[in-house]
Design a protein around this motif. Structure first.
Motif, PDB file in Angstrom:
ATOM      1  N   GLU A  15     -65.673  47.187  -4.795  1.00  0.00           N
ATOM      2  CA  GLU A  15     -66.407  45.653  -5.360  1.00  0.00           C
ATOM      3  C   GLU A  15     -65.472  45.093  -5.923  1.00  0.00           C
ATOM      4  N   PRO A  16     -65.470  43.873  -5.666  1.00  0.00           N
ATOM      5  CA  PRO A  16     -64.270  42.884  -6.536  1.00  0.00           C
ATOM      6  C   PRO A  16     -64.685  42.964  -7.768  1.00  0.00           C
ATOM      7  N   ALA A  17     -63.760  43.013  -8.613  1.00  0.00           N
ATOM      8  CA  ALA A  17     -64.089  43.109 -10.148  1.00  0.00           C
ATOM      9  C   ALA A  17     -64.069  41.700 -10.671  1.00  0.00           C
ATOM     10  N   THR A  18     -65.261  41.427 -11.464  1.00  0.00           N
ATOM     11  CA  THR A  18     -65.300  40.076 -11.931  1.00  0.00           C
ATOM     12  C   THR A  18     -64.644  39.780 -13.269  1.00  0.00           C
ATOM     13  N   ARG A  19     -63.747  39.038 -13.433  1.00  0.00           N
ATOM     14  CA  ARG A  19     -62.559  38.811 -14.421  1.00  0.00           C
ATOM     15  C   ARG A  19     -63.615  37.877 -15.625  1.00  0.00           C
ATOM     16  N   ALA A  20     -63.276  38.615 -16.828  1.00  0.00           N
ATOM     17  CA  ALA A  20     -63.966  37.905 -17.876  1.00  0.00           C
ATOM     18  C   ALA A  20     -63.253  36.338 -18.296  1.00  0.00           C
ATOM     19  N   MET A  21     -64.144  35.452 -18.764  1.00  0.00           N
ATOM     20  CA  MET A  21     -63.345  34.044 -19.297  1.00  0.00           C
ATOM     21  C   MET A  21     -62.405  34.447 -20.281  1.00  0.00           C
ATOM     22  N   ARG A  22     -61.369  33.851 -19.984  1.00  0.00           N
ATOM     23  CA  ARG A  22     -60.161  33.792 -21.130  1.00  0.00           C
ATOM     24  C   ARG A  22     -60.362  33.125 -22.227  1.00  0.00           C
ATOM     25  N   LYS A  23     -59.911  33.680 -23.345  1.00  0.00           N
ATOM     26  CA  LYS A  23     -60.111  32.865 -24.544  1.00  0.00           C
ATOM     27  C   LYS A  23     -59.254  31.874 -24.816  1.00  0.00           C
ATOM     28  N   THR A  24     -59.859  30.584 -25.332  1.00  0.00           N
ATOM     29  CA  THR A  24     -59.097  29.428 -25.628  1.00  0.00           C
ATOM     30  C   THR A  24     -59.028  28.994 -27.032  1.00  0.00           C
ATOM     31  N   ARG A  25     -58.243  28.351 -27.606  1.00  0.00           N
ATOM     32  CA  ARG A  25     -57.957  28.145 -29.009  1.00  0.00           C
ATOM     33  C   ARG A  25     -57.497  26.548 -29.096  1.00  0.00           C
ATOM     34  N   THR A  26     -57.822  25.899 -30.030  1.00  0.00           N
ATOM     35  CA  THR A  26     -57.424  24.427 -30.492  1.00  0.00           C
ATOM     36  C   THR A  26     -56.515  24.502 -31.598  1.00  0.00           C
ATOM     37  N   GLY A  27     -55.417  23.971 -31.803  1.00  0.00           N
ATOM     38  CA  GLY A  27     -54.682  24.022 -32.893  1.00  0.00           C
ATOM     39  C   GLY A  27     -53.589  22.920 -33.090  1.00  0.00           C
ATOM     40  N   GLU A  28     -52.814  22.944 -33.974  1.00  0.00           N
ATOM     41  CA  GLU A  28     -51.764  22.084 -34.120  1.00  0.00           C
ATOM     42  C   GLU A  28     -50.241  22.716 -34.097  1.00  0.00           C
ATOM     43  N   VAL A  29     -49.489  21.872 -33.326  1.00  0.00           N
ATOM     44  CA  VAL A  29     -48.193  22.620 -33.248  1.00  0.00           C
ATOM     45  C   VAL A  29     -47.428  22.461 -34.344  1.00  0.00           C
ATOM     46  N   VAL A  30     -46.951  23.591 -34.869  1.00  0.00           N
ATOM     47  CA  VAL A  30     -46.013  23.648 -35.988  1.00  0.00           C
ATOM     48  C   VAL A  30     -44.701  23.593 -35.729  1.00  0.00           C
ATOM     49  N   SER A  31     -44.060  24.184 -34.668  1.00  0.00           N
ATOM     50  CA  SER A  31     -42.738  24.288 -34.321  1.00  0.00           C
ATOM     51  C   SER A  31     -42.543  24.312 -32.659  1.00  0.00           C
ATOM     52  N   SER A  32     -41.677  23.493 -32.383  1.00  0.00           N
ATOM     53  CA  SER A  32     -41.280  23.783 -30.901  1.00  0.00           C
ATOM     54  C   SER A  32     -39.815  23.505 -30.855  1.00  0.00           C
ATOM     55  N   THR A  33     -38.923  24.361 -31.517  1.00  0.00           N
ATOM     56  CA  THR A  33     -37.499  24.214 -31.505  1.00  0.00           C
ATOM     57  C   THR A  33     -37.083  25.293 -30.339  1.00  0.00           C
ATOM     58  N   MET A  34     -38.067  26.457 -29.946  1.00  0.00           N
ATOM     59  CA  MET A  34     -37.553  27.270 -29.212  1.00  0.00           C
ATOM     60  C   MET A  34     -37.639  26.796 -27.891  1.00  0.00           C
ATOM     61  N   ASN A  35     -36.931  27.167 -26.863  1.00  0.00           N
ATOM     62  CA  ASN A  35     -37.002  26.615 -25.401  1.00  0.00           C
ATOM     63  C   ASN A  35     -38.278  27.437 -24.649  1.00  0.00           C
ATOM     64  N   LYS A  36     -39.308  26.431 -24.455  1.00  0.00           N
ATOM     65  CA  LYS A  36     -40.427  26.812 -23.501  1.00  0.00           C
ATOM     66  C   LYS A  36     -41.385  27.444 -24.579  1.00  0.00           C
ATOM     67  N   THR A  37     -41.365  27.338 -25.545  1.00  0.00           N
ATOM     68  CA  THR A  37     -42.064  28.093 -26.649  1.00  0.00           C
ATOM     69  C   THR A  37     -42.694  27.295 -27.702  1.00  0.00           C
ATOM     70  N   GLU A  80     -55.302  32.253 -23.179  1.00  0.00           N
ATOM     71  CA  GLU A  80     -54.964  33.782 -23.322  1.00  0.00           C
ATOM     72  C   GLU A  80     -54.362  33.799 -21.920  1.00  0.00           C
ATOM     73  N   THR A  81     -53.204  34.666 -21.885  1.00  0.00           N
ATOM     74  CA  THR A  81     -52.660  34.851 -20.466  1.00  0.00           C
ATOM     75  C   THR A  81     -52.046  36.179 -20.849  1.00  0.00           C
ATOM     76  N   ARG A  82     -51.318  36.796 -19.625  1.00  0.00           N
ATOM     77  CA  ARG A  82     -50.834  38.118 -19.723  1.00  0.00           C
ATOM     78  C   ARG A  82     -49.481  37.948 -20.386  1.00  0.00           C
ATOM     79  N   PRO A  83     -48.894  39.182 -21.218  1.00  0.00           N
ATOM     80  CA  PRO A  83     -47.921  39.048 -21.980  1.00  0.00           C
ATOM     81  C   PRO A  83     -46.600  38.531 -21.368  1.00  0.00           C
TER      82      PRO A  83
END
Length: 98
Positions: A15-37, A80-83
């Motif tokens: 049977e196809p496995a039903t995937r649970a809803m992924r967690k979401t969070r809302t927040g403030e960006v503290v740093s964006s000095t890293m590339n793509k992070t 939330e996503t895969r590592p």
């Protein structure tokens, strides 16, 4: 062992496995000095375990930002996503407020 029957491949339907809803969070960006992070600080209001007073809990999340669109001070939504790396387990969904 001989009297046990092995399950036939036709009797067990995959049977196809039903995937649970992924967690979401809302927040403030503290740093964006890293590339793509980005580093996002979220604030959660929870009652204190002993005294019951509402206290703020702050936590930082490392999130993947593919287009480098979030800047410090922006309010963002992350999901939330895969590592992706050692610390990144979240990705940027949208910039809510600039």
């Amino acid at each position: 062992m001989a009297d046990q029957e092995s399950p036939s491949p036709t009797s067990t339907q995959a049977e196809p496995a039903t995937r649970a809803m992924r967690k979401t969070r809302t927040g403030e960006v503290v740093s964006s000095t890293m590339n793509k992070t980005i580093v996002v600080r979220t604030v959660t209001r929870v009652p204190h375990a002993t005294f019951g007073k509402i206290v703020k809990q702050m936590k930082k999340f490392y999130a993947h930002d593919e287009q480098n669109q979030a800047k410090p001070g922006d309010t963002v939504r992350i999901m939330e996503t895969r590592p992706v790396s050692k610390l990144k387990r979240w990705r940027l969904v949208e910039v809510v407020q600039k």
